[in-house]
Enzyme design. Structure first.
Site, PDB file in Angstrom:
ATOM      1  CG  ASN A 145      -0.421  -0.478   2.889  1.00  0.00           C
ATOM      2  OD1 ASN A 145       0.722  -0.264   2.591  1.00  0.00           O
ATOM      3  ND2 ASN A 145      -1.331   0.177   3.819  1.00  0.00           N
ATOM      4  N   PRO A 169       9.711  -7.197  -0.510  1.00  0.00           N
ATOM      5  CG  PRO A 169       9.987  -6.584  -3.113  1.00  0.00           C
ATOM      6  CD  PRO A 169      10.705  -7.231  -2.291  1.00  0.00           C
ATOM      7  N   GLY A 222       2.549  -4.996   7.620  1.00  0.00           N
ATOM      8  CA  GLY A 222       1.568  -5.801   6.983  1.00  0.00           C
ATOM      9  C   GLY A 222       0.438  -5.983   7.977  1.00  0.00           C
ATOM     10  CD  GLU A 244       4.866   0.376  12.811  1.00  0.00           C
ATOM     11  OE1 GLU A 244       3.886   0.529  13.195  1.00  0.00           O
ATOM     12  OE2 GLU A 244       6.222   1.442  13.317  1.00  0.00           O
ATOM     13  CB  CYS A 278      -2.071   0.722   8.883  1.00  0.00           C
ATOM     14  SG  CYS A 278      -0.897   1.048   8.983  1.00  0.00           S
ATOM     15  CD  GLU A 456       8.928   0.733  10.507  1.00  0.00           C
ATOM     16  OE1 GLU A 456       9.535   0.115  10.312  1.00  0.00           O
ATOM     17  OE2 GLU A 456       7.646   1.150   9.911  1.00  0.00           O
TER      18      GLU A 456
HETATM   19  P1  ADP Z   1      -2.042  -7.879   2.939  1.00  0.00           P
HETATM   20  O1  ADP Z   1      -3.052  -8.362   3.461  1.00  0.00           O
HETATM   21  O2  ADP Z   1      -1.629  -6.464   3.069  1.00  0.00           O
HETATM   22  O3  ADP Z   1      -1.309  -7.866   1.412  1.00  0.00           O
HETATM   23  P2  ADP Z   1       0.122  -9.060   4.352  1.00  0.00           P
HETATM   24  O4  ADP Z   1       0.265  -8.908   5.308  1.00  0.00           O
HETATM   25  O5  ADP Z   1      -0.260 -10.636   3.522  1.00  0.00           O
HETATM   26  O6  ADP Z   1      -1.129  -7.966   4.389  1.00  0.00           O
HETATM   27  O7  ADP Z   1       1.281  -8.937   3.066  1.00  0.00           O
HETATM   28  C1  ADP Z   1       2.543  -7.840   3.877  1.00  0.00           C
HETATM   29  C2  ADP Z   1       3.681  -8.521   3.505  1.00  0.00           C
HETATM   30  O8  ADP Z   1       3.662  -9.859   3.881  1.00  0.00           O
HETATM   31  C3  ADP Z   1       4.127  -8.658   1.819  1.00  0.00           C
HETATM   32  O9  ADP Z   1       5.132  -8.621   1.212  1.00  0.00           O
HETATM   33  C4  ADP Z   1       3.725 -10.112   1.631  1.00  0.00           C
HETATM   34  O10 ADP Z   1       4.714 -10.918   1.060  1.00  0.00           O
HETATM   35  C5  ADP Z   1       4.191 -11.031   3.238  1.00  0.00           C
HETATM   36  N1  ADP Z   1       3.836 -11.518   3.501  1.00  0.00           N
HETATM   37  C6  ADP Z   1       2.674 -12.224   3.444  1.00  0.00           C
HETATM   38  N2  ADP Z   1       2.842 -13.463   4.279  1.00  0.00           N
HETATM   39  C7  ADP Z   1       3.756 -14.238   4.612  1.00  0.00           C
HETATM   40  C8  ADP Z   1       4.473 -14.723   5.362  1.00  0.00           C
HETATM   41  N3  ADP Z   1       4.493 -16.210   5.611  1.00  0.00           N
HETATM   42  N4  ADP Z   1       5.795 -15.120   5.460  1.00  0.00           N
HETATM   43  C9  ADP Z   1       6.482 -13.857   4.804  1.00  0.00           C
HETATM   44  N5  ADP Z   1       6.596 -12.809   4.311  1.00  0.00           N
HETATM   45  C10 ADP Z   1       4.691 -13.276   3.931  1.00  0.00           C
END
Ligand code: ADP
Length: 475
Positions: A145, A169, A222, A244, A278, A456
């Site tokens: 986002n 990312p 995330g 965060e 967020c 942060e």
């Molecule tokens: P959203 O629902 O807002 O996309 P996520 O938490 O799924 O939020 O995504 C935020 C970040 O976390 C992204 O970079 C995504 O690739 C990463 N992510 C999601 N699942 C995992 C995981 N199991 N391990 C590491 N990173 C993750």
């Protein structure tokens, strides 16, 4: 990907596609990395840590300032990449690039202010010295986002502290990350100090980040669900974490506030980034005596907001990130309507003309929202303003705090005592008081409860990347 100072492909040349969320067109193919690439990157960061941590704060600050200058020089290109890949209006992308650059400058300055202490001892033959040192290799995971500022908000303090970094990312926005790493490369950062691993499936990369012994710190922005999972895994290796996560911001309009002024502010902050933030207000708690005027002003403004491609002039509403996001928003809206709320504008996905293929959700105002509705409790992450009436200050504060989240909150009042009382009683990390933009590189950003831990930006931001070491000297 950028590993150990070199741009590289994934093993076997695997790639994944990146799409423009406004029209579904494919815009790029990027390397589809996994555990092997993440491991290489962590090991490159580990190898680079020794020398990097020995550089002076002045040297590290100079790298960050060069990266800052490059970001400003490339502001327009970076903003265009962001609008193409993430969908937000170009003006908002430009603002984000500036906000992102601010972190490089701020932490270039803070690098030079990391200091320890000499403490008095109760023993005359003893001296205490406190030393601050970088934690080591940092693994960073960032969301789609805010695809540029979330990178600099983590990488800048980590580098300033003397840490080396591996960043993953979001799979929806790797192009912004690639553009930023070109800047880090051109700024002349030594080999292995910053590393970028892109991948479609975050899980194997995440497992390396939480499992590799060399990673000493995980910083994540995330969803709460993923953040909790990663925190649990990181705990097994006793790695430090900053998280965060989600939010469910209340926006309280007290009876002494100007309802039109509050509605103008509310409509601006709610629909920023199409509600995909967020700190986006999720519940407008409005004193019953002001509800009518507030709703009328909000509705008038929101109904004029134009949706469309972020490259067009006058666009306020971009696409949502994907179909799952549209479905989630629509589910909350349908649930509220079925339980007695009214949509004074919007109320469903856009269905007509060029925007009718389901990528855009109409900016929506819901009146008469009650605690029984999903939207009262769930984060929306979309363009819906839910208005909930209240009668007393006590009730408003109780409703505001009645959430597992604790990131941002907003208060509108002209009564200074009430402002202070409410500021103190709200269980949120960031509170705007007659202010819709309580964010800055200089200000601590972060939440409580399910919104995460750590801060942060600000002076606190660099502390997250420092260890405290005590020396007790007998003399
Ligand atoms: P959203 O629902 O807002 O996309 P996520 O938490 O799924 O939020 O995504 C935020 C970040 O976390 C992204 O970079 C995504 O690739 C990463 N992510 C999601 N699942 C995992 C995981 N199991 N391990 C590491 N990173 C993750």
């Amino acid at each position: 990907m950028f590993i150990d100072g070199k741009w590289c492909e994934a093993e076997g040349g695997k790639t994944f596609d990146v799409f423009n969320p406004a029209n579904g067109e494919k815009i790029a193919e990027v390397p589809d990395g996994g555990a092997a690439e993440a491991t290489r990157a962590v090991e490159a960061a580990e190898a680079a840590f020794g020398d990097w941590s020995q550089t002076t704060a002045y040297q590290r600050a100079a790298f960050l300032m060069r990266a800052h200058a490059l970001m400003i020089e490339r502001k327009e290109d970076l903003a265009r990449t962001m609008t193409e890949e993430q969908g937000k209006p170009l003006k908002a992308s430009r603002n984000e690039v500036q906000y992102g650059a601010d972190f490089l400058q701020w932490f270039a300055e803070e690098a030079k202010r990391v200091s320890g202490a000499v403490l008095p001892s109760a023993r005359s033959d003893q001296r205490f010295i406190v030393l601050k040192q970088p934690v080591g290799v940092v693994a960073a995971v960032t969301p789609w986002n805010y695809p540029i500022s979330m990178i600099t908000r983590k990488v800048a303090p980590a580098l300033a502290a003397g840490c080396t970094v591996v960043l993953k990312p979001a799979e929806a926005t790797p192009m912004c990350a690639i553009a930023m790493f070109k800047i880090f490369e051109e700024a002349g950062l030594p080999q292995g100090v910053v590393n970028l691993v892109t991948g479609l499936d975050p899980k194997p990369i995440g497992s390396v980040f939480t499992g590799h012994r060399a990673v000493r710190k995980l910083t994540f922005t995330g969803s709460t669900a993923v953040g909790k999972m990663l925190a649990g895994e990181a705990a097994k290796g006793m790695k430090r974490i900053s998280l965060e996560l989600g939010g469910h911001a209340p926006f309280i309009v007290f009876e002494d506030a100007d309802p039109e002024h509050a509605a103008k502010g509310g409509s601006l902050v709610k629909f920023l980034n199409t509600g995909q933030a967020c700190i986006s207000p999720n519940r407008f708690l409005v004193h019953r005596s002001l509800v009518e005027k507030f709703t009328e002003t909000m509705t008038a403004r929101v109904s004029k907001m134009k949706a469309g491609s972020g490259f067009e002039e006058g666009i306020a509403i971009g696409p949502l990130v994907n179909q799952a996001a549209i479905d989630k928003v629509d589910n909350q809206v349908s649930d509220a309507l079925a339980k007695g709320a009214t949509a004074t504008t919007g109320g469903g996905p856009l269905t007509e003309g060029a925007l009718g293929d389901g990528k855009f959700y109409a900016p929506t105002v819901l009146a008469d929202v009650t605690p029984e509705m999903l939207i009262y409790r769930e984060e929306t992450f979309g363009p819906v303003a839910a208005i909930i009436p209240f009668d007393t200050e006590e009730e408003a504060i109780a409703m505001a705090n009645d959430t597992e989240y604790g990131l941002a909150a907003y208060i509108y009042t002209r009564d200074i005592s009430r402002a202070m009382r409410t500021f103190e009683r709200l269980r949120f990390g960031i509170i705007g008081i007659n202010d819709i933009n309580p964010t800055s590189a200089a200000a601590p950003f972060g939440g409580m409860k399910d919104s995460g831990m750590g801060r942060e930006g600000a002076q606190e931001g660099i502390e997250e990347y420092l260890e405290t070491k005590l020396g007790g000297f007998s003399v």
